[in-house]
Design a protein around this motif. Structure first.
Motif, mmCIF file in Angstrom:
data_model
loop_
_atom_site.group_PDB
_atom_site.id
_atom_site.type_symbol
_atom_site.label_atom_id
_atom_site.label_comp_id
_atom_site.label_asym_id
_atom_site.label_seq_id
_atom_site.Cartn_x
_atom_site.Cartn_y
_atom_site.Cartn_z
ATOM 1 N N ALA A 1 44.322 -116.675 -30.211
ATOM 2 C CA ALA A 1 44.061 -117.617 -29.118
ATOM 3 C C ALA A 1 42.619 -117.467 -28.654
ATOM 4 C CB ALA A 1 45.019 -117.351 -27.965
ATOM 5 N N LEU A 2 41.952 -118.603 -28.462
ATOM 6 C CA LEU A 2 40.607 -118.616 -27.877
ATOM 7 C C LEU A 2 40.761 -119.025 -26.421
ATOM 8 C CD1 LEU A 2 38.466 -120.593 -30.491
ATOM 9 C CD2 LEU A 2 38.311 -118.165 -29.983
ATOM 10 N N VAL A 3 40.371 -118.136 -25.509
ATOM 11 C CA VAL A 3 40.492 -118.435 -24.082
ATOM 12 C C VAL A 3 39.101 -118.524 -23.475
ATOM 13 C CG1 VAL A 3 41.653 -117.787 -21.941
ATOM 14 C CG2 VAL A 3 42.495 -116.937 -24.101
ATOM 15 N N GLY A 4 38.936 -119.469 -22.578
ATOM 16 C CA GLY A 4 37.651 -119.555 -21.895
ATOM 17 C C GLY A 4 37.657 -120.736 -20.962
ATOM 18 N N PRO A 5 36.724 -120.738 -20.015
ATOM 19 C CA PRO A 5 36.652 -121.859 -19.075
ATOM 20 C C PRO A 5 36.168 -123.127 -19.787
ATOM 21 C CG PRO A 5 34.814 -120.369 -18.747
ATOM 22 C CD PRO A 5 35.689 -119.730 -19.772
ATOM 23 N N SER A 6 36.289 -124.254 -19.125
ATOM 24 C CA SER A 6 35.817 -125.504 -19.714
ATOM 25 C C SER A 6 34.327 -125.388 -19.992
ATOM 26 C CB SER A 6 36.047 -126.675 -18.755
ATOM 27 O OG SER A 6 37.283 -126.537 -18.113
ATOM 28 N N GLY A 7 33.897 -125.968 -21.086
ATOM 29 C CA GLY A 7 32.472 -125.982 -21.385
ATOM 30 C C GLY A 7 31.994 -124.730 -22.094
ATOM 31 N N CYS A 8 32.916 -123.870 -22.579
ATOM 32 C CA CYS A 8 32.458 -122.676 -23.272
ATOM 33 C C CYS A 8 32.360 -122.934 -24.770
ATOM 34 C CB CYS A 8 33.363 -121.488 -22.991
ATOM 35 S SG CYS A 8 34.950 -121.562 -23.797
ATOM 36 N N ALA A 27 49.792 -115.190 -28.783
ATOM 37 C CA ALA A 27 48.842 -114.718 -29.793
ATOM 38 C C ALA A 27 49.079 -113.287 -30.247
ATOM 39 C CB ALA A 27 47.423 -114.849 -29.249
ATOM 40 N N ASP A 28 48.584 -112.997 -31.454
ATOM 41 C CA ASP A 28 48.446 -111.627 -31.911
ATOM 42 C C ASP A 28 47.182 -111.026 -31.309
ATOM 43 O OD1 ASP A 28 50.675 -111.722 -33.692
ATOM 44 O OD2 ASP A 28 49.441 -112.926 -35.049
ATOM 45 N N ARG A 29 46.189 -111.900 -31.131
ATOM 46 C CA ARG A 29 44.909 -111.466 -30.613
ATOM 47 C C ARG A 29 44.374 -112.540 -29.692
ATOM 48 N NH1 ARG A 29 40.117 -110.357 -34.093
ATOM 49 N NH2 ARG A 29 41.258 -111.597 -35.625
ATOM 50 N N VAL A 30 43.752 -112.130 -28.585
ATOM 51 C CA VAL A 30 43.164 -113.091 -27.655
ATOM 52 C C VAL A 30 41.651 -112.874 -27.651
ATOM 53 C CG1 VAL A 30 43.044 -113.893 -25.268
ATOM 54 C CG2 VAL A 30 45.232 -113.127 -26.222
ATOM 55 N N VAL A 31 40.922 -113.942 -27.954
ATOM 56 C CA VAL A 31 39.464 -113.884 -27.936
ATOM 57 C C VAL A 31 38.988 -114.562 -26.659
ATOM 58 C CG1 VAL A 31 37.351 -114.626 -29.091
ATOM 59 C CG2 VAL A 31 39.334 -113.902 -30.445
ATOM 60 N N VAL A 32 38.243 -113.831 -25.840
ATOM 61 C CA VAL A 32 37.780 -114.385 -24.566
ATOM 62 C C VAL A 32 36.344 -114.872 -24.731
ATOM 63 C CG1 VAL A 32 37.347 -113.918 -22.123
ATOM 64 C CG2 VAL A 32 39.267 -112.816 -23.300
ATOM 65 N N MET A 33 36.131 -116.129 -24.358
ATOM 66 C CA MET A 33 34.791 -116.704 -24.490
ATOM 67 C C MET A 33 34.183 -116.984 -23.126
ATOM 68 S SD MET A 33 35.165 -119.256 -27.741
ATOM 69 C CE MET A 33 33.445 -119.744 -27.647
ATOM 70 N N THR A 34 32.869 -116.962 -23.066
ATOM 71 C CA THR A 34 32.163 -117.245 -21.819
ATOM 72 C C THR A 34 31.259 -118.443 -22.034
ATOM 73 O OG1 THR A 34 30.406 -115.756 -22.476
ATOM 74 C CG2 THR A 34 32.159 -114.848 -21.106
ATOM 75 N N PRO A 35 30.967 -119.171 -20.964
ATOM 76 C CA PRO A 35 30.265 -120.450 -21.149
ATOM 77 C C PRO A 35 28.742 -120.349 -21.147
ATOM 78 C CG PRO A 35 30.989 -120.251 -18.885
ATOM 79 C CD PRO A 35 31.405 -118.985 -19.576
ATOM 80 N N ALA A 59 33.144 -112.748 -25.362
ATOM 81 C CA ALA A 59 32.958 -111.669 -24.394
ATOM 82 C C ALA A 59 33.762 -110.444 -24.813
ATOM 83 C CB ALA A 59 33.374 -112.133 -23.012
ATOM 84 N N ALA A 60 34.958 -110.678 -25.307
ATOM 85 C CA ALA A 60 35.827 -109.552 -25.669
ATOM 86 C C ALA A 60 36.980 -110.052 -26.520
ATOM 87 C CB ALA A 60 36.369 -108.883 -24.417
ATOM 88 N N THR A 61 37.597 -109.151 -27.243
ATOM 89 C CA THR A 61 38.781 -109.485 -28.027
ATOM 90 C C THR A 61 39.871 -108.485 -27.673
ATOM 91 O OG1 THR A 61 37.384 -110.274 -29.811
ATOM 92 C CG2 THR A 61 39.666 -109.821 -30.354
ATOM 93 N N PHE A 62 41.078 -108.975 -27.430
ATOM 94 C CA PHE A 62 42.197 -108.103 -27.049
ATOM 95 C C PHE A 62 43.331 -108.247 -28.062
ATOM 96 C CE2 PHE A 62 40.005 -109.331 -23.184
ATOM 97 C CZ PHE A 62 39.906 -108.135 -22.485
ATOM 98 N N ASP A 63 43.857 -107.109 -28.530
ATOM 99 C CA ASP A 63 45.083 -107.169 -29.321
ATOM 100 C C ASP A 63 46.257 -107.268 -28.365
ATOM 101 O OD1 ASP A 63 44.077 -106.960 -31.939
ATOM 102 O OD2 ASP A 63 43.611 -104.834 -31.570
ATOM 103 N N VAL A 64 47.237 -108.085 -28.733
ATOM 104 C CA VAL A 64 48.410 -108.238 -27.872
ATOM 105 C C VAL A 64 49.518 -107.347 -28.421
ATOM 106 C CG1 VAL A 64 50.063 -109.861 -26.895
ATOM 107 C CG2 VAL A 64 47.724 -110.606 -27.384
ATOM 108 N N PRO A 65 49.903 -106.303 -27.684
ATOM 109 C CA PRO A 65 50.844 -105.319 -28.233
ATOM 110 C C PRO A 65 52.309 -105.728 -28.096
ATOM 111 C CG PRO A 65 50.112 -104.625 -26.067
ATOM 112 C CD PRO A 65 49.455 -105.941 -26.335
ATOM 113 N N LEU A 66 52.564 -106.949 -27.657
ATOM 114 C CA LEU A 66 53.952 -107.336 -27.376
ATOM 115 C C LEU A 66 54.724 -107.615 -28.662
ATOM 116 C CD1 LEU A 66 52.948 -109.733 -24.495
ATOM 117 C CD2 LEU A 66 54.116 -107.539 -24.231
ATOM 118 N N PRO A 67 55.987 -107.131 -28.715
ATOM 119 C CA PRO A 67 56.784 -107.305 -29.946
ATOM 120 C C PRO A 67 57.203 -108.759 -30.146
ATOM 121 C CG PRO A 67 58.139 -106.361 -28.221
ATOM 122 C CD PRO A 67 56.754 -106.431 -27.665
#
Lengths: 262, 235
Positions: free
Chosen positions: A35-42, A205-213, A219-227
């Motif tokens: 998943a790519l997460v970020g505010p509008s315009g990033c 997601a398996d992984r969340v990628v955080v983007m900044t505008p 900005a960072a990448t997080f592994d999602v440890p949820l089964p």
């Protein structure tokens, strides 16, 4: 499946050049849901279109399925924020559109289209026109359309962003189910999912990628440890809340100009 | 051919005088007085309207496609089309007569000239008002341009074209009658001109009634066809 190497994108606008993306390096493995997460315009939607080969980056290198991307990538399923169905066609004919556009015989895909519609609970609506369907049902039909040719790569651009919160939750679980169920007879699809909802990203997601505008950077990448399989109860997992908060902090920290933690 | 009142005294010679009920009755009597060859006149005018409507539709769609297909063509063509559309048709009608002589054809052309513009504009708009995502979808699946045109752009434009044709249907009626006003040996427009010369107001109004009946019938037919051809459109 996807390799982005120092990808940058600068637009020529009337007010001068605008840097939309800077130095994006990201690798998505086969069968991974990122998943790519970020505010509008990033620039996350732009990034998705670069991966699809619909826009050319001004810097860097993009590989999809071990081949450099030079034009529209074949065998990609796309789902947009709006369902963009052809309203003069019935639902089934809409799902068959990719077969027609790519020069295949749509009759050969009839069975698969019906099967996909059944999978998302639209089998009784195959002969309806899109406008007779609710927003959520239309987006389900768009998902079927994206899956028709069984593409190994699925690019989703805020596909549930326009839906109300309850329908959205329902659609998230639906997507996970379809993603899992279509994997029974074929390798699991690689999914790149753009959203601005943190809970949605964490749930899927398996992984969340955080983007900044301005310019869009990772900005960072997080592994999602949820089964998996995940469901409604996943939200009650303490790790769900903890990770959501960390992602939120990364987003807001960078919004104040500092680097992301994580 | 000539709309006389058969040597009877003129009825209601000055408009706006006399009892309204009697005036309405005299118009109705004139409209149903088949010593005037109404059928022949209606037939001629209808032919002109239909011909003008068909030409306006075909030429309008073709020009609209050309404009939507290429920005260069659009830049070259649109100013000229606007010029043609702003010409007062009543003023150019005598020219058509000079060039093409009497008969159906010049009147059809005037009808077409009055009615084609909305078709051009609506066709071009309908072909280009496409969600960018949909065009991206076409590119992802490697669809050639003609296929995107045929499967996405053209059906998208259909409701736009059909609503323009409703305007054209009514405009073609005006055009045909304007043509007949200028010079014609038959047709409902000619009936009006002659009736006015004879101060035969009931016959003039009767011809107007017939014109509006023809116009309503054509508009109704186009509306029905639109509903049948594009049942998905919200009309």
């Amino acid at each position: 499946m996807i390799v982005l190497d120092r990808v940058g994108m600068t637009y020529e606008a009337s007010s001068g050049p605008v840097e939309a993306l800077r130095d994006i390096s990201l690798t998505v493995a086969r069968g991974e849901l990122v998943a790519l997460v970020g505010p509008s315009g990033c620039g996350k939607s732009t990034l998705l279109r670069i991966v699809a080969g619909l826009r050319a980056p001004t810097r860097g290198r993009v590989d999809v399925a071990d081949h450099p991307v030079r034009g529209p990538v074949a065998e990609v399923g796309m789902v947009f924020q709006a369902p963009v169905l052809l309203h003069w066609r019935r639902v089934l004919e809409n799902v068959l559109l990719p077969a027609e556009l790519s020069g295949r015989d749509p009759r050969r895909y009839h069975e698969r289209a019906t099967q996909l519609l059944r999978l998302v609970g639209l089998e009784d609506f195959a002969a309806k026109r899109p406008r007779e369907l609710s927003g959520g049902m239309q987006q389900r039909a768009a998902l079927c359309r994206a899956l028709l040719l069984d593409p190994p790569l699925l690019l989703m651009d805020e596909p549930f962003g326009a839906l109300d919160a309850m329908t959205r939750d329902e659609m998230n679980l639906e997507l996970l189910r379809v993603w899992g169920e279509t994997a029974v007879d074929s390798p699991r699809k690689t999914v790149l999912f753009v959203t601005h909802s943190i809970p949605e990203a964490v749930l899927l997601a398996d992984r969340v990628v955080v983007m900044t505008p301005r310019p869009g950077r990772i900005a960072a990448t997080f592994d999602v440890p949820l089964p998996r399989p995940r469901g409604v109860e996943t939200r009650a997992d303490p790790r769900f809340g903890a990770l959501s908060v960390r992602i939120y902090e990364t987003l807001t920290a960078d919004g104040r100009g500092g680097p992301g933690r994580g | 051919m000539f709309p006389s009142n058969g040597g009877r005294p003129l009825r209601d010679p000055v408009p706006g005088t006399g009892d309204p009920g009697l005036r309405a009755a005299s118009v109705a009597r004139a409209a149903l007085d088949f010593s005037i060859p109404w059928y022949a006149h209606i037939w001629i005018t209808t032919l002109e309207i239909l011909g003008g409507f068909a030409v306006a539709g075909a030429v309008g769609v073709a020009l609209g496609i050309a404009i939507a297909w290429s920005p260069t063509i659009a830049r070259a063509l649109v100013p000229f089309l606007v010029f043609v559309n702003t010409l007062p048709k009543v003023a150019v009608a005598p020219l058509f007569l000079l060039w093409l002589g009497y008969g159906l054809v010049p009147n059809m052309l005037i009808a077409a000239l009055i009615g084609f513009f909305p078709v051009v504009i609506n066709t071009a708009v309908g072909l280009t008002q496409i969600d960018d995502d949909l065009l991206d979808l076409g590119r992802v699946f490697g669809a050639p341009r003609w296929k995107v045109f045929l499967k996405i752009r053209l059906p998208n434009a259909l409701p736009y074209v059909l609503s323009a044709l409703k305007i054209t249907a009514t405009a073609a009626v005006v055009g045909a009658v304007v043509g007949e006003f200028v010079a014609s040996q038959s047709g409902l427009g000619m009936v009006i001109v002659n009736a006015q010369t004879n101060l035969n107001t009931p016959v003039a109004f009767a011809a107007l009634a017939w014109i509006s009946i023809v116009g309503l019938a054509l508009y109704g037919a186009v509306s029905l066809a639109a509903r049948w051809l594009a049942p998905w459109a919200e009309s």
